[in-house]
Design a protein around this motif. Structure first.
Motif, PDB file in Angstrom:
ATOM      1  N   LEU A 251       0.997  -1.113   0.097  1.00  0.00           N
ATOM      2  CA  LEU A 251      -0.225  -0.065   0.062  1.00  0.00           C
ATOM      3  C   LEU A 251       0.932   1.177  -0.102  1.00  0.00           C
ATOM      4  O   LEU A 251       0.677   2.195  -0.647  1.00  0.00           O
ATOM      5  CB  LEU A 251      -1.018  -0.014   1.344  1.00  0.00           C
ATOM      6  CG  LEU A 251      -2.017  -0.913   1.337  1.00  0.00           C
ATOM      7  CD1 LEU A 251      -2.821  -1.043   2.614  1.00  0.00           C
ATOM      8  CD2 LEU A 251      -2.993  -0.829   0.348  1.00  0.00           C
ATOM      9  N   GLN A 252       1.881   1.237   0.520  1.00  0.00           N
ATOM     10  CA  GLN A 252       2.931   2.332   0.735  1.00  0.00           C
ATOM     11  C   GLN A 252       3.504   2.712  -0.422  1.00  0.00           C
ATOM     12  O   GLN A 252       3.551   3.902  -0.949  1.00  0.00           O
ATOM     13  CB  GLN A 252       4.145   2.046   1.560  1.00  0.00           C
ATOM     14  CG  GLN A 252       4.793   3.349   2.067  1.00  0.00           C
ATOM     15  CD  GLN A 252       6.015   3.002   2.902  1.00  0.00           C
ATOM     16  OE1 GLN A 252       6.117   1.956   3.349  1.00  0.00           O
ATOM     17  NE2 GLN A 252       6.770   4.126   3.151  1.00  0.00           N
ATOM     18  N   ASP A 253       3.982   1.488  -1.152  1.00  0.00           N
ATOM     19  CA  ASP A 253       4.497   1.755  -2.693  1.00  0.00           C
ATOM     20  C   ASP A 253       3.371   2.335  -3.555  1.00  0.00           C
ATOM     21  O   ASP A 253       3.708   3.197  -4.392  1.00  0.00           O
ATOM     22  CB  ASP A 253       4.866   0.378  -3.175  1.00  0.00           C
ATOM     23  CG  ASP A 253       6.017  -0.235  -2.400  1.00  0.00           C
ATOM     24  OD1 ASP A 253       6.706   0.621  -1.591  1.00  0.00           O
ATOM     25  OD2 ASP A 253       6.339  -1.333  -2.485  1.00  0.00           O
ATOM     26  N   GLY A 256       3.165   6.030  -2.994  1.00  0.00           N
ATOM     27  CA  GLY A 256       4.242   6.733  -3.565  1.00  0.00           C
ATOM     28  C   GLY A 256       4.207   6.764  -4.653  1.00  0.00           C
ATOM     29  O   GLY A 256       4.621   7.813  -5.347  1.00  0.00           O
ATOM     30  N   ASP A 257       3.669   5.805  -5.776  1.00  0.00           N
ATOM     31  CA  ASP A 257       3.581   5.968  -7.026  1.00  0.00           C
ATOM     32  C   ASP A 257       2.557   7.023  -7.385  1.00  0.00           C
ATOM     33  O   ASP A 257       2.620   7.619  -8.391  1.00  0.00           O
ATOM     34  CB  ASP A 257       3.077   4.586  -7.627  1.00  0.00           C
ATOM     35  CG  ASP A 257       4.094   3.640  -7.365  1.00  0.00           C
ATOM     36  OD1 ASP A 257       5.180   3.916  -7.442  1.00  0.00           O
ATOM     37  OD2 ASP A 257       3.792   2.637  -7.441  1.00  0.00           O
ATOM     38  N   GLY A 264       4.845  14.465 -11.297  1.00  0.00           N
ATOM     39  CA  GLY A 264       4.739  14.601 -13.058  1.00  0.00           C
ATOM     40  C   GLY A 264       3.953  15.380 -13.724  1.00  0.00           C
ATOM     41  O   GLY A 264       4.126  16.088 -14.375  1.00  0.00           O
ATOM     42  N   VAL A 265       2.631  15.450 -13.140  1.00  0.00           N
ATOM     43  CA  VAL A 265       1.612  16.170 -13.603  1.00  0.00           C
ATOM     44  C   VAL A 265       1.675  17.631 -13.387  1.00  0.00           C
ATOM     45  O   VAL A 265       1.709  18.512 -14.261  1.00  0.00           O
ATOM     46  CB  VAL A 265       0.183  15.760 -13.144  1.00  0.00           C
ATOM     47  CG1 VAL A 265      -0.962  16.817 -13.705  1.00  0.00           C
ATOM     48  CG2 VAL A 265      -0.331  14.386 -13.414  1.00  0.00           C
ATOM     49  N   VAL A 287       4.043  17.173   1.896  1.00  0.00           N
ATOM     50  CA  VAL A 287       3.036  16.507   2.431  1.00  0.00           C
ATOM     51  C   VAL A 287       2.935  14.872   1.994  1.00  0.00           C
ATOM     52  O   VAL A 287       2.755  13.979   2.689  1.00  0.00           O
ATOM     53  CB  VAL A 287       1.548  17.190   2.360  1.00  0.00           C
ATOM     54  CG1 VAL A 287       0.340  16.337   2.749  1.00  0.00           C
ATOM     55  CG2 VAL A 287       1.684  18.534   2.818  1.00  0.00           C
ATOM     56  N   GLY A 288       3.350  14.842   0.722  1.00  0.00           N
ATOM     57  CA  GLY A 288       3.059  13.462   0.213  1.00  0.00           C
ATOM     58  C   GLY A 288       4.246  12.425   0.754  1.00  0.00           C
ATOM     59  O   GLY A 288       3.855  11.250   1.156  1.00  0.00           O
TER      60      GLY A 288
END
Length: 646
Positions: A251-253, A256-257, A264-265, A287-288
């Motif tokens: 879930l963490q990955d 992160g993605d 990127g957006v 925050v991310g």
């Protein structure tokens, strides 16, 4: 019934006080009436202040106060004093209740009647709510609730709060609170006469005490054993952190993605440089980098809720009483320490359950060293930099084992701190007896576990949304001011066509860099550079802000791969110029620093409120900073010797 928020206008509503012993199901009754999501936990001492809510039955509205759990109106702790003062009208912020709803545990009814007799002597209308009758029947006990009410002389309602049984009957009873029947004679206060009164009430109600809970007795023979029980407790806690890492990583990955995609957006869509860096570096990068750890936080709270719900935490308190007695504390202090695993604020508030003022101060001075949820994102980030993914200690995940070790270090240090402060305090107080009820093991309802998990997780999310976002924006301003002109940067040899070069130059000449370099001499022996110093400074608002700070620095350095940028961050000047900032000695020093430093203004504020003076918060912040610096320095030196400075 429709739950409503309490407000100043509700002071004119009939006030009903909800009272009862810990584990009697009082908070479940409160939730059933008001619909408010007050936390329910299966161990004593969790409710440290009264909760207030309103509810409606037909056209009538009522204000309901959920007072702390207590066994008597003769208080021996501040928590119990709140109940006595509230019922007598001695609290300045609230008048005495118009009526009392007494929650009585059917499985311990004889003891509950002692408390009920005290309530009836107050002369206020009282309604008895008899809970846990399903468990009473399961264990072979008997009780006729209607006959019980007639024997006492007050209305009595059977309620199974966690299943919603009897709540509507209680609502109907509440509407006629002014006509509630009262005993013809007040229960006697002479011990012998009171015992005879209790016997007559139980006989009239056809009461038969429940048999011993078979599975509870069998499990307790093992789980409360001084040797096997302690080993099982350590194994449970060790497995706790193994599960957090192995189950939450996917879930963490994914999160992160998601944030990498959002970054990127922003990078491709927003062409105004300052807005691009604000959105990409401050909000998404800052925050991310905290939000990405939410799966571990949520899973931690879920596991704690399950352990609370099944009744294991009171056993843990019993086991820890043996250990805590070595520090001069009692098992009740374990509840405060345990609460501090979520946050030191409720942990410090929980010290109100301690009868001794000396114990309360000692526990307050030690509780912040218990590893709270705010430290977990910092630990996960730093341990991830220290240990490669997939590393193992034998069959165990290395990162989970290291974090377990950090939790143990915090707990052991908290015990030592409590021992020191207990002996520095007044010696005139005598020790109070430790009493804690062991509720039977129960299978918690899915709803209660999920609500408990959500309430704790929501607090963390709100902090991310408010404190972390605000801190990130402020930090972004400090990292981007003063504004650097294009001509000035070109004169300094900066390639202004490269956004990364522009950002790096701006950051290096910012207000934040100046502040970080000003305090750098304090932290330089620990291996910290100005960027880490700013993170440490920002973490005073909330420890998670440290992660947000490094997230901004990394995103500004390499927006495409901030994790790689952080791992390869190098010193910009001095004898270590060009070397990695997050070397093993520096990373270990940072971990140890965050174990000990009191980086939380909320904790300092609640300590001030609970003690009524700035003396103890000042002492706590000062001694914890000194210990944090010294221990981090020792950790840096020792790790450098072991690794050869790598």
């Amino acid at each position: 019934m429709r739950p409503e928020a309490a407000s100043g206008a509700t002071q004119r509503l009939p006030r009903l006080a909800l009272v009862g012993a810990p584990n009697a199901g009082k908070t479940s009754v409160f939730n059933g009436l008001t619909g408010l999501r007050a936390k329910t936990a299966n161990y004593p001492g969790v409710t440290v202040s009264r909760s207030v809510g309103t509810f409606r039955v037909g056209a009538d509205r009522f204000l309901l106060e959920d007072l702390p759990g207590t066994y008597s109106l003769e208080p021996i702790s501040p928590d119990e004093q709140i109940v006595a003062d509230s019922l007598s009208g001695a609290l300045p912020q609230a008048p005495a209740p118009d009526a009392i709803i007494a929650v009585l545990d059917a499985t311990t009814l004889r003891r509950s009647l002692h408390f009920l007799a005290e309530l009836l002597r107050l002369g206020r209308p009282v309604c008895a709510v008899v809970t846990l009758t399903d468990e009473l029947a399961y264990r072979g006990g008997l009780l006729d609730v209607e006959r019980f009410g007639r024997a006492v002389g007050i209305p009595a309602v059977r309620v199974v709060g966690n299943r919603g049984i009897g709540i509507h009957d209680l609502e109907r009873a509440v509407t006629g609170w002014q006509e509630w029947s009262r005993p013809v004679l007040t229960p006697p206060d002479d011990p012998r006469e009171l015992a005879a009164w209790i016997d007559s009430v139980l006989d009239s109600a056809g009461y038969r005490a429940p048999d011993t809970h078979v599975w509870t007795a069998r499990l307790d023979r093992v789980l409360l054993h001084p040797v096997w029980g302690t080993l099982i407790f350590v194994a449970v806690m060790f497995g706790f952190f193994q599960v957090i890492f192995t189950a939450a990583t996917p879930l963490q990955d994914g999160i992160g993605d998601l944030f990498a995609w959002l970054g990127g957006v922003v990078d491709s869509s927003v062409h105004v440089h300052w807005l691009n860096t604000l959105l990409g570096d401050a909000l998404i990068g800052g925050v991310g980098n905290v939000v990405v750890f939410i799966p571990q936080i949520v899973l931690m709270f879920l596991l704690i809720s399950i352990l609370e719900g099944v009744g294991y935490m009171s056993r843990a308190a019993f086991l820890m009483d043996r250990i805590m007695s070595k520090a001069g504390l009692e098992g009740r202090a374990f509840v405060a320490m345990l609460s501090s695993l979520a946050c030191a604020v409720p942990g410090i508030m929980s010290t109100r359950t301690l009868p001794s003022s000396r114990d309360r101060i000692a526990t307050m001075m030690a509780a912040p060293w218990m590893t709270c949820s705010a430290r977990l994102p910092v630990y996960i980030l730093l341990v991830g930099l220290l240990t490669p993914s997939g590393s193992r200690f034998g069959p165990f995940d290395a990162r989970g084992a290291i974090i377990f070790g950090l939790y143990v270090l915090g707990a052991v240090s908290a015990m030592l701190a409590a021992w020191v402060f207990k002996r520095l305090g007044s010696r005139r107080e005598s020790s109070m007896p430790f009493y804690m009820e062991m509720p039977p093991y129960r299978l918690p309802t899915l709803r209660s576990v999920l609500l408990s998990m959500w309430e704790s997780s929501k607090t963390f999310l709100i902090k991310c949304g408010k404190i972390i976002a605000t801190t990130s924006v402020i930090l972004w301003l400090l990292l981007n001011l003063p504004i650097q002109t294009q001509a000035g940067m070109q004169a300094a040899g900066v390639d202004t066509s490269s956004p990364t070069a522009v950002t790096a130059y701006t950051m290096d000449h910012s207000v934040a860099a100046g502040v970080g370099r000003a305090i750098e001499p304090v932290f330089a022996p620990l291996g910290f550079d100005w960027r880490i110093d700013i993170g440490v400074l920002g973490s005073l608002s909330a420890r998670e802000s440290f992660v947000a700070t490094l997230g901004q620095v990394a995103s500004a350095t390499d927006p495409e791969d901030p994790g790689h940028a952080l791992e390869h961050l190098t010193y910009e000047s001095g004898p270590q110029r060009g070397e990695k900032v997050f070397s093993a000695p520096t990373t270990v020093a940072l971990l140890v620093f965050f174990v000990y430093a009191l980086q939380c203004m909320s904790t300092i504020a609640i300590m001030r409120r609970e003690t009524g003076t700035w003396k103890w918060p000042g002492i706590a912040f000062g001694y914890m900073f000194v210990v944090a610096w010294v221990m981090a320095f020792l950790a840096h030196t020792l790790t450098a010797l072991i690794t050869g400075g790598l």
